[in-house]
Motif scaffolding. Structure first.
Motif, mmCIF file in Angstrom:
data_model
loop_
_atom_site.group_PDB
_atom_site.id
_atom_site.type_symbol
_atom_site.label_atom_id
_atom_site.label_comp_id
_atom_site.label_asym_id
_atom_site.label_seq_id
_atom_site.Cartn_x
_atom_site.Cartn_y
_atom_site.Cartn_z
ATOM 1 N N ILE A 85 -29.468 13.450 -17.390
ATOM 2 C CA ILE A 85 -29.480 14.285 -18.800
ATOM 3 C C ILE A 85 -30.820 14.810 -18.989
ATOM 4 O O ILE A 85 -31.954 14.106 -18.849
ATOM 5 C CB ILE A 85 -28.957 13.459 -19.892
ATOM 6 N N ARG A 101 -27.200 18.569 -18.030
ATOM 7 C CA ARG A 101 -28.082 17.719 -16.972
ATOM 8 C C ARG A 101 -28.788 18.436 -15.952
ATOM 9 O O ARG A 101 -28.706 20.040 -16.080
ATOM 10 C CB ARG A 101 -26.838 17.155 -16.015
ATOM 11 N N HIS A 110 -18.980 18.841 -15.140
ATOM 12 C CA HIS A 110 -19.690 17.805 -14.217
ATOM 13 C C HIS A 110 -18.677 17.180 -13.612
ATOM 14 O O HIS A 110 -18.422 15.982 -13.691
ATOM 15 C CB HIS A 110 -20.616 16.863 -15.054
ATOM 16 N N SER A 133 -25.255 8.498 -15.272
ATOM 17 C CA SER A 133 -26.202 9.266 -16.109
ATOM 18 C C SER A 133 -26.521 9.395 -17.370
ATOM 19 O O SER A 133 -27.343 9.616 -18.207
ATOM 20 C CB SER A 133 -26.170 10.755 -15.458
ATOM 21 N N HIS A 136 -28.873 6.570 -17.526
ATOM 22 C CA HIS A 136 -29.865 6.406 -16.495
ATOM 23 C C HIS A 136 -30.017 4.952 -15.991
ATOM 24 O O HIS A 136 -31.081 4.691 -16.135
ATOM 25 C CB HIS A 136 -31.336 7.180 -17.108
#
Length: 493
Positions: A85, A101, A110, A133, A136
């Motif tokens: 992101i 992103r 996505h 994501s 993370h």
């Protein structure tokens, strides 16, 4: 089904759009993030070091460096600058926030997921992982030896990029498979270029047995493998090999929607483009593309010192462009075109299948008109004269941004030549290449102080007719626009 049936059935025309009755079911919108419940979660250090090599040098084939000496931080760097992101937007009417992103996507939906296999990384367990994501972090799906036996042998890091077509089909219907392939090309280059900025070479394999790779990664039934990308390089922090018991954690994939709507055309084209083990023993090289020349030699390229890390994180898809009289320079255009001509390292990229046509609106030193780019000679051939703003916007389904940009593009894919070489699988490869070119354009434009956006919707046959193309010379597969972006008040970095 063959590729031609799918391609013809998903072309846009005034008549086809008038017949469409595809509303958006917001209550059934797919979750843009995949999670696996019940597996260990491995931390990726926050705020990894920024790759400092200038973005244009990376795009032009340079290799950067990294000072990172441990596996977790290296993976964090790699993914933070290729798939994480990068910003959020807030809807003024509802207050709803949604994520943007590093790798772009049609409709910000996505479909691409990043799975990766690691071997002998310093401070990181061998095994199969999925990149989450939204946090993370890495979800550990299995520990031990999960080697993908592909050409080129084992690598310390090997990514399996998969696609969830439903995420795109929710909005774009049967044409969504095209967008998934474009997005795969974008994600591939986002990963490849981030790796280059850290000193790693990469190689993408598109010719693999689909079901075998899907089974090794235990992909959910809504998800299909599309590319395998292996990374090699002295900058990858490795340790001595250690014996390790193989443990399978698996995990339960989250349900993305209450209901997944089936699109037989998408199922058909994906099935037609799949390969089995016996079809992957060797990869043919396609016949070279047509070679031509133009009367305009491109100028010396423009320069930029902006780092890859800054450019990758700041890249956005422009909503529209300023229009007016503000122009880009021929040197800027030359730089953007030059980076699209750089080699693509993949088993299907021994020859190129996409050629660029330009609608030049406001480029200092270049007459308004339509041009064909001959990349081997770095020359432009003018094939049409006059103001192209209305034509470019009209051909792009009436989207003003294609006319307000300084320059717009039609990417023409030689589908006939690709499928003669690779069978129906070649349909994927042409669209991967178009997406890869688009990602390089995005980053080059950002490095030069411009903005860009990919345009997947256009009147297919009208574009082909306007450019005087016959099928044996290619068909339009992607549109793109570059200019000075308008500010987006919803953006929150």
């Amino acid at each position: 089904m063959k590729w031609r049936e799918y391609h013809e059935s998903t072309k846009h025309s005034i008549e086809s759009l008038a017949q469409m009755r595809h509303g958006l079911d917001w209550a059934n919108m797919p979750d843009p993030f995949r999670h696996y419940e019940g597996v260990p979660v491995l931390d990726l250090p926050a705020d990894p070091p920024k790759p400092q090599m200038p973005a244009l040098e990376v795009l032009q084939g340079g290799l950067g460096t990294t000072s990172v000496s441990d596996g977790p931080t290296f993976l964090s760097q790699l993914l933070f600058y290729s798939a994480a992101i990068s910003a959020t937007k807030r809807s003024p009417s509802s207050g709803y926030r949604y994520a943007l992103r590093v790798n772009p996507s049609s409709g910000n939906l996505h479909p691409t997921e990043f799975h990766f296999v690691t071997r002998n990384l310093n401070g990181w367990p061998d095994g199969l992982h999925h990149y989450d994501s939204s946090r993370h972090m890495a979800e550990q799906r299995g520990r031990g030896d999960f080697e993908l036996k592909l050409a080129g042998g084992p690598a310390p890091i090997m990514f399996v990029l998969s696609s969830i077509a439903w995420r795109e089909a929710w909005k774009y219907g049967k044409r969504a498979y095209r967008y998934c392939l474009h997005d795969m090309g974008h994600a591939w280059q986002a990963l490849t270029l981030a790796a280059r900025s850290l000193g790693c070479e990469s190689f993408a394999t598109g010719h693999f047995p689909d079901d075998d790779v899907a089974q090794l990664c235990s992909l959910n039934k809504d998800e299909e493998p599309m590319l395998v990308v292996s990374l090699q390089g002295k900058s990858i922090p490795v340790r001595k090999a250690e014996a390790c018991e193989t443990v399978w954690f698996g995990g339960q994939a989250n349900q993305l929607s209450q209901e997944i709507v089936s699109y037989p055309l998408i199922d058909g084209i994906h099935s037609a483009t799949k390969l089995n083990s016996s079809e992957c023993s060797s990869v043919r090289v396609g016949h070279p593309a047509q070679i031509g020349f133009g009367e305009i030699k491109l100028s010396m390229p423009a320069s930029s010192t902006r780092s890859f890390g800054e450019v990758a994180r700041m890249r956005r898809s422009a909503l529209d462009f300023c229009g007016g009289m503000q122009s880009m320079s021929l040197a800027q255009l030359s730089t953007i075109l030059a980076v699209t001509a750089q080699p693509l390292f993949a088993d299907f990229a021994g020859t190129r299948f996409v050629q660029l046509y330009l609608y030049a609106h406001r480029v200092n030193g270049l007459q308004s008109g339509v041009y064909r780019f001959w990349q081997d000679r770095a020359e432009l051939e003018q094939i049409g004269r006059g103001d192209q703003r209305v034509a470019a916007a009209g051909l792009s389904l009436g989207q003003d941004l294609a006319g307000n940009a300084c320059v717009a593009f039609s990417m023409i894919g030689d589908l006939e030549r690709a499928t003669r070489t690779y069978g129906d699988r070649g349909y994927r490869y042409v669209h991967f290449e178009a997406g890869a070119i688009g990602q390089r354009m995005y980053l080059a434009a950002e490095a030069l102080g411009l903005g860009a956006t990919g345009i997947g919707a256009f009147y297919d046959d009208q574009v082909n007719h306007y450019l005087n193309l016959t099928p044996e010379y290619g068909q339009v597969v992607y549109h793109f626009a570059i200019g000075y972006p308008i500010a987006d008040p919803r953006l929150e970095v």
